[in-house]
Design an enzyme around this catalytic site. Structure first.
Site, short mmCIF file in Angstrom:
data_model
loop_
_atom_site.label_atom_id
_atom_site.label_comp_id
_atom_site.label_asym_id
_atom_site.label_seq_id
_atom_site.Cartn_x
_atom_site.Cartn_y
_atom_site.Cartn_z
N ASP A 104 -2.20 37.23 103.05
CA ASP A 104 -1.63 37.90 103.73
C ASP A 104 -2.43 37.70 105.19
O ASP A 104 -3.01 38.29 105.83
CB ASP A 104 -1.91 39.42 103.50
CG ASP A 104 -1.15 39.97 102.27
OD1 ASP A 104 -0.20 39.59 102.27
OD2 ASP A 104 -1.77 40.91 101.76
N HIS A 126 16.57 42.83 98.25
CA HIS A 126 17.52 44.11 98.09
C HIS A 126 18.66 44.02 98.58
O HIS A 126 18.71 44.21 99.94
CB HIS A 126 16.53 45.52 98.48
CG HIS A 126 17.17 46.69 98.07
ND1 HIS A 126 16.37 47.76 98.20
CD2 HIS A 126 18.36 47.05 97.54
CE1 HIS A 126 17.37 48.75 97.89
NE2 HIS A 126 18.16 48.25 97.24
N THR A 148 24.42 38.23 96.85
CA THR A 148 23.69 37.81 97.94
C THR A 148 22.09 37.59 97.37
O THR A 148 21.57 36.58 97.47
CB THR A 148 23.28 38.78 99.35
OG1 THR A 148 24.49 38.87 99.67
CG2 THR A 148 22.47 38.36 100.11
N ASP A 201 6.91 37.08 97.42
CA ASP A 201 7.12 38.50 97.26
C ASP A 201 7.77 38.78 98.56
O ASP A 201 7.16 39.39 99.29
CB ASP A 201 5.67 39.27 97.27
CG ASP A 201 5.54 40.50 97.22
OD1 ASP A 201 6.58 41.29 96.66
OD2 ASP A 201 4.86 41.40 97.59
N LEU A 202 8.97 38.82 98.59
CA LEU A 202 10.06 39.11 99.43
C LEU A 202 10.97 40.20 99.15
O LEU A 202 11.64 40.66 99.92
CB LEU A 202 11.06 37.80 100.12
CG LEU A 202 10.31 36.53 100.39
CD1 LEU A 202 10.96 35.34 100.66
CD2 LEU A 202 9.05 36.95 101.41
N LYS A 203 10.58 40.78 98.11
CA LYS A 203 11.28 42.19 97.84
C LYS A 203 12.78 42.12 97.83
O LYS A 203 13.11 43.03 98.96
CB LYS A 203 10.68 43.20 98.27
CG LYS A 203 9.21 43.24 97.69
CD LYS A 203 8.32 44.75 98.15
CE LYS A 203 7.18 44.83 97.84
NZ LYS A 203 6.09 43.99 98.21
O1 C5P Z 1 -5.45 43.63 100.75
P1 C5P Z 1 -4.77 44.15 99.16
O2 C5P Z 1 -5.79 44.01 97.97
O3 C5P Z 1 -4.59 45.73 99.15
O4 C5P Z 1 -3.47 43.58 99.04
C1 C5P Z 1 -2.60 43.99 98.07
C2 C5P Z 1 -1.23 43.20 98.19
O5 C5P Z 1 -0.27 43.68 97.35
C3 C5P Z 1 -0.77 43.28 99.87
O6 C5P Z 1 0.07 41.90 99.86
C4 C5P Z 1 0.45 44.23 99.56
O7 C5P Z 1 1.51 44.17 100.37
C5 C5P Z 1 0.76 44.04 98.27
N1 C5P Z 1 1.46 45.55 97.69
C6 C5P Z 1 0.55 46.37 97.55
N2 C5P Z 1 1.04 47.84 97.00
C7 C5P Z 1 2.27 47.81 96.61
C8 C5P Z 1 2.92 46.57 96.47
C9 C5P Z 1 2.49 45.46 97.13
O8 C5P Z 1 -0.49 46.70 97.88
N3 C5P Z 1 2.68 48.71 95.64
#
Ligand code: C5P
Length: 234
Positions: free
Chosen positions: A10, A63, A68, A59-61
């Site tokens: 990130d 939807h 598509t 991880d582009l989710k």
């Molecule tokens: O920094 P951290 O450990 O909180 O990062 C968690 C990662 O998992 C981030 O990329 C966040 O977008 C992702 N994520 C999350 N909770 C979710 C789904 C994805 O924290 N429910």
């Protein structure tokens, strides 16, 4: 045991992502590329991380309508990612189309089939946020309902919060892969994660993969931080 740690890249630029990936690659299992990095750097960052030999979770989710999403999954499969996400809220037909596209594209392009992971209820949503969008049920029941639908559609894995792992393990077939973010040790700040478990707690509850971001990339020494987490799993 495979290394279950997936580091969330990130960070805002490709250079920062590559630097972090090179630093921690020897002690982690894969890298997650999400919307921030992908929107800034495009598919090239996926290729560059794959070129280092590391596994990629895209991880582009997705939807959207089934056609598509199937095409987006095909593009991701051709990029040779090992995992990707779709929203289970897109429905049964969409999920079936995604899984079929992953399998067919892999076969046609000589790649391995990526693990298509279903995202159920975003952890940022609580009961009142669900009722605002017309879903009149509690979060736990909605997670379970979407999880079962995903498995019926042929998905082989799900993303879930740490506190959902144990319940889903009771409901779902044992071979379903569970990927969980929200991993913190006692010493870490929780940041904006409200429901957390430590890495060994999450694995014990039944997670297969742990997505870890800030506790690794924001550490003074990311490699040492990743190594310390890995040690707690041995
Ligand atoms: O920094 P951290 O450990 O909180 O990062 C968690 C990662 O998992 C981030 O990329 C966040 O977008 C992702 N994520 C999350 N909770 C979710 C789904 C994805 O924290 N429910």
């Amino acid at each position: 045991m495979q290394n279950p740690i997936i580091v969330a890249l990130d960070v805002p630029t490709a250079d920062a992502a590559l630097q972090l990936a090179r630093q921690v690659a020897p002690v982690v299992g894969a890298f997650k590329i999400g919307n921030e990095l992908f929107t800034a750097s495009g598919p090239d960052i996926v290729r560059r991380i794959r070129d280092t030999g590391a596994a990629v979770f895209l991880d582009l989710k997705f939807h959207d309508i089934p056609n598509t999403v199937a095409k987006a999954v095909a593009s991701a499969t051709r990029l040779d990612v090992q995992m990707l996400t779709i929203h289970t809220g897109g429905g049964l037909e969409m999920m079936r189309a995604a899984e079929k596209s992953a399998q067919q594209t892999a076969l046609q392009s000589g790649r391995n089939t990526p693990l298509v992971l279903g995202v159920t209820v975003l952890t940022s949503m609580d009961g009142s946020a669900l009722s605002e969008i017309g879903v009149g049920t509690d979060v736990g029941r909605q997670v379970e309902r979407l999880a079962v639908l995903a498995i019926n559609a042929g998905l082989r894995g799900l993303v879930c919060s740490p506190l959902e792992i144990a319940g889903l393990r009771q409901t779902l077939p044992a071979q379903v892969q569970l990927v969980t973010p929200g991993i913190r040790t006692g010493a870490d700040k929780a940041d904006d994660q409200k429901r957390t478990l430590s890495a060994p707690e999450a694995i014990k509850a039944g997670a297969n993969w742990l997505v870890i971001g800030r506790p690794i990339y924001a550490a003074e020494n990311p490699r040492a931080a990743a190594e310390a987490i890995l040690k707690t799993l041995m």
